[in-house]
Scaffold this active site. Structure first.
Site: not given
Length: 440
Positions: A188, A210, A221, A307, A435, A440
Site C-alpha cells: 500500500t 506488508k 500492524t 513511512e 499520512n 487522496s
C-alpha cells in the site's frame, strides 16, 4: 536469545534470497532499499503464488495476491487485538476454528481497501472472497482472507471476484512470475516488496509481509504470512508461531498506532516429507527457532520501510528481571516520539531514552542503568551513561554514529539476565506528509 543482529544469523538458519533487484519499478529507491528486494529465492515445495491488478487501487497497481498449496496444510495465525477487528480477520478466525487449523489450501489477499469497520456487509464480502477460493480449489473453507488499505469502505466485489479468478489462473512457483508478483500486490504505502525465503536443507520457508505505517504491537500492524513444506502438527505450529511473533512482529514499532487488520499466518503442507508432531522431538525446537529468526528478518524489513523513515534502529534492552519486563521497556522507548525525533535530527539526546525508560512501568534502579550507542560499522561503541553516571560524550563522534542509516542502542538495566530486542525507526517530516494525504 535467538534474535540477534540480522548479519550474524547463521546462513543455515536464515538463507535469504540473494539480493539486488534493480528493476525499473524500484530504480528511484536508494541502493540500500533496493538491496532488500530479492532477485531469486528457494521456495517451499507445493506452493504457488500470483499477484494481479483488478482495479481496486486507483493507480492501477497490483491489488490481489494469492498463495496456494497443491495439498492441504496445517495452519496457524495471530491476529490484531484491536476491538475493531476487520471482517477478513473475523472470517479467518472462524475458518481456522471450523477446520481445526487443518485443511487450509491458501491465502487470498487484497490491498487498496481494508474492509474494516464495514458492518455486516463487510463480513459477507470477506466470506465471498473465501467462497471464490473454495470454488477454485474445490475444497470448502479452503483459504484465509486478508485485506489492507483504507478503513471504512466496502470492497468492490464486482472487481475483486474476477481479480481472484485471474490471480488463480496466473499462479506460478517461479520467483519473478509468481512470488514477486504476490509481494507487490501486498503493498500500500510500502516503497518496496517484502519477500524472503529460507533453505534449511531438510525443508524450506517463504514469507511475504506488508507494512510501513500504523505499526505497533500488539500485533505489529501489518499483514504477513509464512509457508513451509515441513509437516507440523496444528497445535505445535500455533505454539511456534506465537513464540516467533512475540520476538519478531510484536517487537517492532514505527508510530505507536495499531491497525484493525493485522494478521500473521503460517501454512505447512508437508511436501518435504519432514514430519514434526511431538513437542519433545528436538526437531520441534529447531523449527521454532528457525521460524523465529525467519519472522524477525521479515519484520525488520517492515521497519526499514517505515513511512518517511531514514534510520533503522535496533534497541537491545538487557539486564532485565524477565523477558517480559525487558521487552516492555524496549517497546516503550521505541515508541517515544521524543526519542524518534531526536534520532531523525541526529541529536544524541540520550536523556530522552532514560526519561522514557523511567515511566515505562518497568522496575528500574537508576544507579544500575547504562546506555550505549553501538555503531553499525562495528567501530568502537560510545558509552553515554554507565551505571547511572553520565559520560563526557564526544559529540562529534556521536554525530558520526547518528548519521549512519543503521543504529544499535544498548540499554542495560543491570537487574538480571534477561534481554529483548526491538526494532524501530526515526520519525520524520515525511511521515506527517504521507499520512496527511493517505486517502487522496
Amino acid at each position: 536469545m535467538l534474535l540477534t543482529r540480522l548479519s550474524s544469523l547463521p546462513r543455515s538458519t536464515v538463507s535469504t534470497s540473494q539480493r539486488f533487484w534493480y528493476s525499473t519499478g524500484y530504480s528511484h529507491l536508494s541502493a540500500r532499499k533496493q538491496s532488500f528486494i530479492p532477485s531469486s529465492g528457494h521456495y517451499p515445495l507445493g506452493f504457488r503464488a500470483s499477484g494481479v491488478s483488478c482495479g481496486i487501487k486507483k493507480n492501477g497497481n497490483k491489488d490481489v495476491a494469492l498463495v496456494v498449496s497443491d495439498r492441504p496444510c496445517t495452519a496457524a495465525a495471530v491476529f490484531t487485538t484491536n476491538a475493531f477487528k476487520a471482517a477478513p480477520v473475523l472470517v479467518s478466525q472462524q475458518t481456522l476454528k471450523d477446520n481445526g487449523n487443518n485443511n487450509i489450501y491458501g491465502v487470498v489477499t487484497n490491498s487498496g481497501c481494508a474492509n474494516a469497520v464495514t458492518g455486516q456487509q463487510g463480513i459477507v464480502n470477506a466470506e465471498r472472497m473465501r467462497a471464490v477460493m473454495d470454488s477454485l480449489t474445490g475444497h470448502p473453507k479452503s483459504a484465509l482472507t486478508m485485506s489492507t488499505g483504507v478503513i471504512g469502505q466496502q470492497l468492490q466485489m464486482d472487481k475483486l471476484v474476477p481479480g481472484i479468478e485471474q490471480a488463480y489462473g496466473a499462479l506460478s512457483k517461479e520467483h519473478g512470475t509468481g512470488w514477486m508478483q504476490a509481494a507487490e500486490a501486498y503493498m500500500t504505502t510500502d516503497t518496496f516488496p517484502k519477500l524472503i525465503t529460507g533453505d534449511f536443507d531438510d525443508y524450506r520457508m517463504a514469507g511475504i509481509a506488508k507494512g510501513a505505517g500504523m505499526i505497533h504491537p500488539n500485533m505489529a500492524t501489518l499483514l504477513g504470512f509464512m509457508v513451509t513444506d515441513a509437516n507440523v502438527a496444528p497445535a505445535l505450529l500455533q505454539k511456534a508461531l506465537t513464540y516467533a511473533v512475540d520476538r519478531s512482529f510484536n517487537a517492532i514499532s514505527i508510530d505507536g498506532d495499531m491497525s484493525t487488520n493485522d494478521t500473521i499466518s503460517v501454512l505447512a503442507n508437508g511436501a518435504s516429507g519432514v514430519v514434526i508432531k511431538d513437542e519433545s522431538d528436538p526437531a520441534y525446537l529447531l523449527f521454532r527457532d528457525r521460524l523465529t529468526g525467519f519472522a524477525a528478518q521479515l519484520a525488520q524489513l517492515v521497519v526499514r520501510d517505515g513511512e518517511g523513515a531514514t534510520k533503522f534502529v535496533t534497541l537491545h534492552v538487557k539486564g532485565g528481571e524477565s523477558f517480559e519486563s525487558a521487552k516492555k521497556a524496549a517497546s516503550h522507548i521505541s515508541t517515544s516520539k521524543l526519542v524518534k525525533t531526536a534520532l531523525y535530527g541526529q541529536d544524541a539526546n540520550w536523556g530522552r531514552i532514560c526519561a522514557s525508560l523511567g515511566h515505562s512501568g518497568v522496575h528500574v534502579v537508576p544507579s544500575k542503568v547504562s546506555v550505549t550507542f553501538v555503531p553499525s560499522d562495528k567501530s568502537t561503541p560510545l558509552p553515554l551513561m554507565i551505571k547511572g553516571e553520565p559520560e563526557v560524550v564526544d559529540e562529534a563522534r556521536a554525530a558520526e554514529i547518528l548519521k549512519m542509516e543503521d543504529l544499535w542502542i544498548e540499554v542495560d538495566l543491570g537487574l538480571g539476565a534477561s534481554d529483548a530486542m526491538f526494532w524501530t525507526c526515526d520519525l520524520s517530516h515525511e511521515y506527517v506528509t504521507i499520512n496527511a494525504d493517505y486517502r487522496s
